[in-house]
Write a protein that holds these residues in place. Structure first.
Motif, PDB file in Angstrom:
ATOM      1  N   ASP A   1       0.857  -1.179   0.000  1.00 51.29           N
ATOM      2  CA  ASP A   1       0.000   0.000   0.000  1.00 51.29           C
ATOM      3  C   ASP A   1       0.893   1.228   0.000  1.00 51.29           C
ATOM      4  N   GLU A   2       0.820   2.056  -1.048  1.00 49.85           N
ATOM      5  CA  GLU A   2       1.708   3.201  -1.200  1.00 49.85           C
ATOM      6  C   GLU A   2       1.009   4.522  -0.900  1.00 49.85           C
ATOM      7  N   ALA A   3      -0.017   4.500  -0.087  1.00 49.66           N
ATOM      8  CA  ALA A   3      -0.764   5.720   0.207  1.00 49.66           C
ATOM      9  C   ALA A   3       0.068   6.723   0.996  1.00 49.66           C
ATOM     10  N   GLY A   4       1.025   6.290   1.790  1.00 56.63           N
ATOM     11  CA  GLY A   4       1.823   7.190   2.606  1.00 56.63           C
ATOM     12  C   GLY A   4       2.941   7.884   1.857  1.00 56.63           C
ATOM     13  N   ILE A   5       3.218   7.491   0.643  1.00 56.47           N
ATOM     14  CA  ILE A   5       4.316   8.089  -0.109  1.00 56.47           C
ATOM     15  C   ILE A   5       4.028   9.556  -0.414  1.00 56.47           C
ATOM     16  N   THR A   6       2.802   9.895  -0.755  1.00 60.03           N
ATOM     17  CA  THR A   6       2.512  11.300  -1.042  1.00 60.03           C
ATOM     18  C   THR A   6       2.700  12.155   0.204  1.00 60.03           C
ATOM     19  N   THR A   7       2.393  11.630   1.357  1.00 58.32           N
ATOM     20  CA  THR A   7       2.610  12.365   2.601  1.00 58.32           C
ATOM     21  C   THR A   7       4.091  12.621   2.804  1.00 58.32           C
ATOM     22  N   ALA A   8       4.919  11.648   2.519  1.00 54.22           N
ATOM     23  CA  ALA A   8       6.367  11.818   2.651  1.00 54.22           C
ATOM     24  C   ALA A   8       6.879  12.852   1.654  1.00 54.22           C
ATOM     25  N   GLU A   9       6.340  12.847   0.454  1.00 52.94           N
ATOM     26  CA  GLU A   9       6.768  13.835  -0.542  1.00 52.94           C
ATOM     27  C   GLU A   9       6.379  15.242  -0.111  1.00 52.94           C
ATOM     28  N   TYR A  10       5.193  15.402   0.455  1.00 49.23           N
ATOM     29  CA  TYR A  10       4.804  16.715   0.961  1.00 49.23           C
ATOM     30  C   TYR A  10       5.710  17.162   2.096  1.00 49.23           C
ATOM     31  N   ALA A  11       6.101  16.243   2.951  1.00 50.03           N
ATOM     32  CA  ALA A  11       6.978  16.584   4.068  1.00 50.03           C
ATOM     33  C   ALA A  11       8.337  17.047   3.566  1.00 50.03           C
ATOM     34  N   VAL A  12       8.887  16.379   2.569  1.00 50.71           N
ATOM     35  CA  VAL A  12      10.183  16.777   2.010  1.00 50.71           C
ATOM     36  C   VAL A  12      10.062  18.130   1.317  1.00 50.71           C
ATOM     37  N   GLY A  13       8.994  18.330   0.567  1.00 49.32           N
ATOM     38  CA  GLY A  13       8.790  19.620  -0.105  1.00 49.32           C
ATOM     39  C   GLY A  13       8.610  20.756   0.877  1.00 49.32           C
ATOM     40  N   THR A  14       7.896  20.511   1.959  1.00 53.50           N
ATOM     41  CA  THR A  14       7.694  21.535   2.981  1.00 53.50           C
ATOM     42  C   THR A  14       9.008  21.879   3.666  1.00 53.50           C
ATOM     43  N   ALA A  15       9.805  20.868   3.981  1.00 52.69           N
ATOM     44  CA  ALA A  15      11.101  21.104   4.622  1.00 52.69           C
ATOM     45  C   ALA A  15      12.030  21.885   3.690  1.00 52.69           C
ATOM     46  N   ALA A  16      12.028  21.548   2.411  1.00 53.63           N
ATOM     47  CA  ALA A  16      12.868  22.265   1.446  1.00 53.63           C
ATOM     48  C   ALA A  16      12.406  23.712   1.299  1.00 53.63           C
ATOM     49  N   GLY A  17      11.105  23.934   1.256  1.00 56.92           N
ATOM     50  CA  GLY A  17      10.577  25.299   1.162  1.00 56.92           C
ATOM     51  C   GLY A  17      10.907  26.130   2.388  1.00 56.92           C
TER      52      GLY A  17
END
Length: 70
Positions: A20-36
């Motif tokens: 189940d890959e539903a949590g991957i988008t959450t991880a991508e948002y977290a990385v994008g937020t940290a980079a921003g």
């Protein structure tokens, strides 16, 4: 067991049984937020220091010169 119960048990699952890959988008948002947040912190540090003040002053003077005011 009724006939409808047997059908629901034997019916194939609409989803594949892989990971189940539903949590991957959450991880991508977290990385994008940290980079921003890191980029915003860097820009804040640059623009509030001496370099940023000189950069803004030069830019402001250039725009005023283009407008014929300064």
């Amino acid at each position: 067991m009724s006939l409808t119960r047997q059908r629901s048990v034997l019916a194939p699952s609409p989803r594949p049984r892989g990971r189940d890959e539903a949590g991957i988008t959450t991880a991508e948002y977290a990385v994008g937020t940290a980079a921003g947040a890191g980029l915003a912190g860097l820009l804040y540090k640059l623009l509030t220091g001496g370099f940023g003040e000189q950069l803004l002053r030069t830019l402001f003077d250039h725009v005023l010169g283009l407008l014929g005011i300064g």
